[in-house]
Design a protein around this motif. Structure first.
Motif, mmCIF file in Angstrom:
data_model
loop_
_atom_site.group_PDB
_atom_site.id
_atom_site.type_symbol
_atom_site.label_atom_id
_atom_site.label_comp_id
_atom_site.label_asym_id
_atom_site.label_seq_id
_atom_site.Cartn_x
_atom_site.Cartn_y
_atom_site.Cartn_z
ATOM 1 N N ARG A 130 0.896 -1.142 0.017
ATOM 2 C CA ARG A 130 0.145 0.087 0.070
ATOM 3 C C ARG A 130 1.040 1.334 0.030
ATOM 4 O O ARG A 130 0.484 2.251 -0.611
ATOM 5 C CB ARG A 130 -1.044 -0.212 1.140
ATOM 6 N N LEU A 131 2.155 1.218 0.559
ATOM 7 C CA LEU A 131 2.983 2.328 0.780
ATOM 8 C C LEU A 131 3.985 2.281 -0.376
ATOM 9 O O LEU A 131 5.055 3.138 -0.545
ATOM 10 C CB LEU A 131 3.423 2.253 1.984
ATOM 11 N N GLY A 132 3.819 1.548 -1.369
ATOM 12 C CA GLY A 132 4.728 1.437 -2.606
ATOM 13 C C GLY A 132 5.886 0.770 -2.372
ATOM 14 O O GLY A 132 6.854 1.077 -3.230
ATOM 15 N N LEU A 133 6.045 -0.232 -1.691
ATOM 16 C CA LEU A 133 7.240 -0.926 -1.443
ATOM 17 C C LEU A 133 6.888 -2.345 -1.875
ATOM 18 O O LEU A 133 5.962 -3.076 -1.876
ATOM 19 C CB LEU A 133 7.404 -1.265 0.263
ATOM 20 N N SER A 134 7.708 -2.851 -2.975
ATOM 21 C CA SER A 134 7.847 -3.914 -3.759
ATOM 22 C C SER A 134 8.197 -4.941 -3.034
ATOM 23 O O SER A 134 8.724 -5.020 -1.560
ATOM 24 C CB SER A 134 8.898 -4.037 -4.944
ATOM 25 N N ALA A 135 8.132 -6.356 -3.133
ATOM 26 C CA ALA A 135 8.492 -7.506 -2.617
ATOM 27 C C ALA A 135 10.050 -7.576 -2.350
ATOM 28 O O ALA A 135 10.735 -7.858 -1.467
ATOM 29 C CB ALA A 135 8.076 -8.976 -3.413
ATOM 30 N N ASP A 136 10.884 -6.854 -3.330
ATOM 31 C CA ASP A 136 12.198 -6.834 -3.310
ATOM 32 C C ASP A 136 12.421 -5.866 -2.145
ATOM 33 O O ASP A 136 13.586 -6.011 -1.431
ATOM 34 C CB ASP A 136 12.857 -6.620 -4.584
ATOM 35 N N ASP A 137 11.883 -4.682 -2.141
ATOM 36 C CA ASP A 137 12.174 -3.771 -1.317
ATOM 37 C C ASP A 137 11.884 -4.416 0.285
ATOM 38 O O ASP A 137 12.819 -3.976 1.108
ATOM 39 C CB ASP A 137 10.963 -2.663 -1.335
ATOM 40 N N LEU A 138 10.862 -5.152 0.438
ATOM 41 C CA LEU A 138 10.518 -5.626 1.838
ATOM 42 C C LEU A 138 11.672 -6.763 2.037
ATOM 43 O O LEU A 138 11.638 -6.765 3.413
ATOM 44 C CB LEU A 138 9.267 -6.442 1.914
ATOM 45 N N ASP A 139 12.438 -7.262 1.410
ATOM 46 C CA ASP A 139 13.444 -8.073 1.826
ATOM 47 C C ASP A 139 14.676 -7.552 2.196
ATOM 48 O O ASP A 139 15.520 -8.063 2.737
ATOM 49 C CB ASP A 139 13.676 -9.281 0.538
ATOM 50 N N LYS A 140 14.888 -6.034 1.712
ATOM 51 C CA LYS A 140 16.157 -5.348 2.093
ATOM 52 C C LYS A 140 16.170 -5.093 3.498
ATOM 53 O O LYS A 140 15.010 -4.942 4.189
ATOM 54 C CB LYS A 140 16.142 -4.084 1.166
ATOM 55 N N SER B 128 11.456 6.108 5.251
ATOM 56 C CA SER B 128 10.036 6.664 5.933
ATOM 57 C C SER B 128 8.870 5.971 5.402
ATOM 58 O O SER B 128 8.157 5.861 6.318
ATOM 59 C CB SER B 128 10.089 8.000 5.032
ATOM 60 N N ARG B 129 8.822 5.247 4.519
ATOM 61 C CA ARG B 129 7.716 4.561 4.169
ATOM 62 C C ARG B 129 7.505 3.294 5.041
ATOM 63 O O ARG B 129 6.566 3.088 5.853
ATOM 64 C CB ARG B 129 7.774 4.103 2.680
ATOM 65 N N VAL B 130 8.776 2.637 5.394
ATOM 66 C CA VAL B 130 8.577 1.344 6.151
ATOM 67 C C VAL B 130 8.226 2.030 7.738
ATOM 68 O O VAL B 130 7.410 1.154 8.374
ATOM 69 C CB VAL B 130 9.947 0.633 6.192
ATOM 70 N N SER B 131 8.853 3.051 8.171
ATOM 71 C CA SER B 131 8.567 3.577 9.419
ATOM 72 C C SER B 131 7.130 3.960 9.619
ATOM 73 O O SER B 131 6.490 3.598 10.642
ATOM 74 C CB SER B 131 9.383 5.120 9.731
#
Length: 261
Positions: A110-120, A131-134
């Motif tokens: 929903r905040l624009g994070l891809s699956a690859d981003d979430l693994d980082k 900031s999106r993760v926070s």
């Protein structure tokens, strides 16, 4: 309906008084912005509301059950992936691993994070991604009170608008109350239902400015026009050091009182 009530609150660091006679109200589905120059005690007030500090004097009563805080720096756990950072609060609430992984991924997307981003891990993410993760970590627990300490200050205009829209959605769908600290008066005009002007030495509330325009009707022309009006108010100009002159005596307003802006 959940609410926060503060009356005649004061706070000191050692012998230095940083807040004096603070009174305010905040209700469900309402956004209250605290604005003012550096050193006026905005962050201290937020820490008091979060329970990170105990007020020296006064009354602080809150019936909000779930409180989440987003700081200016993302403050992510460097040894955890973005996905696991988002899921931290869910883990603390006892949500099973499979469910919190799914919820973290849904919110991350929903905040624009891809699956690859979430693994980082945090060091591999840009400042905007961090900031999106926070923000996702705070929203994951579905708080009824969200405390924002200048979380958008280092972001570019496009990303700010994306996160503003997400925040509007959270408030309208979940009834979340928001206490926002910002140096950016335009940001306060864009997001808040009421603006409290604070000044330092010691930190105190000088005036309250309700914003009556519905959020879905706050287009760019309205935001800029309202900002221009506020910047002509002597209290605002003196409070931000843009004009010289004595400050008026602080005035407390309950949430349903009006004012000229």
């Amino acid at each position: 309906m959940s609410s926060l009530h503060i009356r005649h609150l004061s706070h000191k660091y050692a012998l230095t008084e940083v807040l004096n006679n603070i009174s305010l109200d905040l209700h469900a589905a309402e956004t209250l912005a605290l604005v003012g120059p550096s050193g006026c005690g905005k962050s201290t007030l937020l820490h008091l509301v979060a329970g990170l500090l105990t007020p020296a004097e006064g009354i602080l009563q809150s019936s909000f059950q779930g409180v989440a805080t987003v700081f200016q720096e993302p403050r992510l756990m460097p040894w955890k992936s973005a996905r696991d950072n988002i899921a931290l609060g869910l883990k603390a609430l006892g949500v099973p691993a499979k469910a919190r992984r799914r919820l973290a991924e849904e919110l991350g997307r929903r905040l624009g994070l891809s699956a690859d981003d979430l693994d980082k891990y945090p060091h591999a993410l840009s400042g905007g991604m961090q900031s999106r993760v926070s923000l996702a970590r705070a929203l994951a627990i579905n708080p009824d009170l969200l405390l924002l300490d200048e979380p958008f200050s280092a972001l570019d205009v496009g990303l700010k608008e994306e996160l503003y829209a997400l925040l509007d959605q959270q408030i309208s769908q979940q009834g979340t109350a928001v206490l926002l600290i910002t140096h950016d008066l335009m940001e306060a005009v864009r997001l808040a239902d009421r603006i409290l002007m604070m000044v330092p030495n010691p930190g105190r509330i000088l005036h309250e400015f309700p914003l009556l325009q519905p959020h879905d009707r706050r287009d760019t022309a309205w935001v800029y026009g309202t900002l221009a009006e506020l910047m002509q108010v002597e209290t605002v100009r003196v409070g931000f050091g843009l004009a010289s002159g004595p400050l008026p005596e602080p005035v407390f307003h309950s949430h349903d009182q009006g004012c000229p802006v």
